[in-house]
Design an enzyme around this catalytic site. Sequence first.
Site, PDB file in Angstrom:
ATOM      1  N   ASP A  51       8.530   7.145  -4.582  1.00  0.00           N
ATOM      2  CA  ASP A  51       8.131   8.263  -5.444  1.00  0.00           C
ATOM      3  C   ASP A  51       9.155   8.445  -6.559  1.00  0.00           C
ATOM      4  O   ASP A  51      10.339   8.626  -6.298  1.00  0.00           O
ATOM      5  CB  ASP A  51       8.041   9.561  -4.629  1.00  0.00           C
ATOM      6  CG  ASP A  51       6.823   9.611  -3.722  1.00  0.00           C
ATOM      7  OD1 ASP A  51       5.925   8.778  -3.921  1.00  0.00           O
ATOM      8  OD2 ASP A  51       6.777  10.477  -2.835  1.00  0.00           O
ATOM      9  N   GLU A 135      -1.435   9.273   4.053  1.00  0.00           N
ATOM     10  CA  GLU A 135      -1.706   8.484   5.253  1.00  0.00           C
ATOM     11  C   GLU A 135      -2.108   9.388   6.424  1.00  0.00           C
ATOM     12  O   GLU A 135      -1.649  10.536   6.522  1.00  0.00           O
ATOM     13  CB  GLU A 135      -0.458   7.675   5.631  1.00  0.00           C
ATOM     14  CG  GLU A 135      -0.074   6.687   4.548  1.00  0.00           C
ATOM     15  CD  GLU A 135       1.326   6.107   4.703  1.00  0.00           C
ATOM     16  OE1 GLU A 135       1.593   5.053   4.077  1.00  0.00           O
ATOM     17  OE2 GLU A 135       2.150   6.694   5.424  1.00  0.00           O
ATOM     18  N   THR A 291      -0.650  -0.669   5.709  1.00  0.00           N
ATOM     19  CA  THR A 291       0.499  -0.991   4.855  1.00  0.00           C
ATOM     20  C   THR A 291       1.390  -2.078   5.475  1.00  0.00           C
ATOM     21  O   THR A 291       1.104  -2.592   6.544  1.00  0.00           O
ATOM     22  CB  THR A 291       1.349   0.268   4.605  1.00  0.00           C
ATOM     23  OG1 THR A 291       1.851   0.748   5.863  1.00  0.00           O
ATOM     24  CG2 THR A 291       0.527   1.365   3.971  1.00  0.00           C
ATOM     25  N   GLU A 329      -2.024  -2.954   1.826  1.00  0.00           N
ATOM     26  CA  GLU A 329      -1.051  -2.713   0.756  1.00  0.00           C
ATOM     27  C   GLU A 329       0.290  -3.292   1.183  1.00  0.00           C
ATOM     28  O   GLU A 329       0.554  -3.451   2.374  1.00  0.00           O
ATOM     29  CB  GLU A 329      -0.857  -1.206   0.513  1.00  0.00           C
ATOM     30  CG  GLU A 329      -2.078  -0.467   0.031  1.00  0.00           C
ATOM     31  CD  GLU A 329      -1.806   1.024  -0.170  1.00  0.00           C
ATOM     32  OE1 GLU A 329      -0.653   1.461   0.101  1.00  0.00           O
ATOM     33  OE2 GLU A 329      -2.720   1.735  -0.598  1.00  0.00           O
ATOM     34  N   LEU A 332       6.749  -2.104   0.098  1.00  0.00           N
ATOM     35  CA  LEU A 332       7.844  -2.087  -0.874  1.00  0.00           C
ATOM     36  C   LEU A 332       7.513  -3.015  -2.034  1.00  0.00           C
ATOM     37  O   LEU A 332       6.768  -3.987  -1.874  1.00  0.00           O
ATOM     38  CB  LEU A 332       9.156  -2.534  -0.210  1.00  0.00           C
ATOM     39  CG  LEU A 332       9.575  -1.749   1.047  1.00  0.00           C
ATOM     40  CD1 LEU A 332      10.800  -2.379   1.680  1.00  0.00           C
ATOM     41  CD2 LEU A 332       9.828  -0.283   0.714  1.00  0.00           C
TER      42      LEU A 332
END
Length: 442
Positions: A51, A135, A291, A329, A332
């Site tokens: 973020d 999530e 993820t 996804e 990192l």
Amino acid sequence: MSDVWWGIVESKGPKQYDWSAYRSLVELIKECGMKMQAIMSFHQCGGNVGDEVTIPIPQWVLDIGEENPDIFYTDREGNRNKEYLTLGVDHLPLFHGRTAVQVYGDYMKSFKETMADLIGEVIIDIEVGLGAAGELRYPSYPQSLGWVFPGIGEFQCYDKYLKAAFKEAATKAGHPEWELPDNAGTYNDTPDSTEFFASNGTYLTDKGKFFLTWYSNNLITRGDDILDEANKAFLGCKVKLAAKVSGMHWWYNSPSHAAELTAGYYNLYDRDGYRPIARMLSRHDAILNFTCLEMRDSEQDAAAKSAPQELVQQVLSGAWREHIEVAGENALSRYDSYAYNQILLNARPNGITNKGVPKMHGFTYLRSSDDLFEDTNFELFKIFVKKMHADQEYCSDPAKYGKELKPLKRSKPKIPIEDLLDATTPMKPLPWDEETDMKVDG
């Protein structure tokens, strides 16, 4: 992919929506001849990995929290997390006469009405935010409260609403004396430093099992409830619904799976914590988005007992066994061939030519940045995209490759929790090849 931030759109007051910026964005995407995945983001941006900006949830909601801080997730020490509303208020009319689930539903209906002419043409995927970082999980490892990898995190159920719900559930089960855990440590502990997660710890007792079942069932139920609202909002639209599950890979090789448990994934060697979620998603024909697809075990700190490869294999296998689509996804930002090859392997675990084996529905690369568009990085990224499409040229007609979008149908009847929990029986994961047959480096 773009987040559609609740904190931007409904910032001026209840049902005062301003979609103008997003309308401009979607029209620009249309001009570029591209498609869009829209994320209904009911969480705060800021305080999570990656973020770079801060977008709080709407001020009028935060104002309610000033008077009643129990609307936020709360840890045992009483720290409030203002990133997302506690699931304890999902069905309480505390928001100017509306429940939290109704607030989310109204938001999605307004989005649908505003973007009706672009849904199905440009917007083809609606991912529904179901918790922290979008999530389906509890905010168990907030950096804003001092969490540092690979801390086990903390349970987030000490607001007055979840406390009361647990007491009611325990009393109904014949154990009014049972309380919420007080021996599960703090954010940066290791499993063995706590009574709850240590070998022969509380998590193995009847009391511990009851709590963990209650804690994780709440999460599945809240995902089901909000996805039902999404289904009603987008009924008949040519879109797919999706929900994201977090890749909690640290302490996966520890008996108690502590980091997963505090996040709400009741996953142990003898209990699958993810397939029940996939079964719940199946009633909405929703995609499970997972993820950490770029991660390899060999890259992880041995002290964290991480196993991202085994975790990905377990979750994807369970979802495919429940006959739902899977997307993914990276966790990192990575620009190297090792990461791209691992993603390609997870997207097609048994290669491009093996008929009848599961393949990933789609992949979202995180994220667009100056680093990505640096010459060397971007050249490799273009090769990665080409390999994702098995070296085939771009095809604008999804029906030609089996991805035709059909009008969203009404969700199937609610699945009883007992039937969902039948899916906790562990199964051997599906086989994975050693490496991808579509390497970016030859």
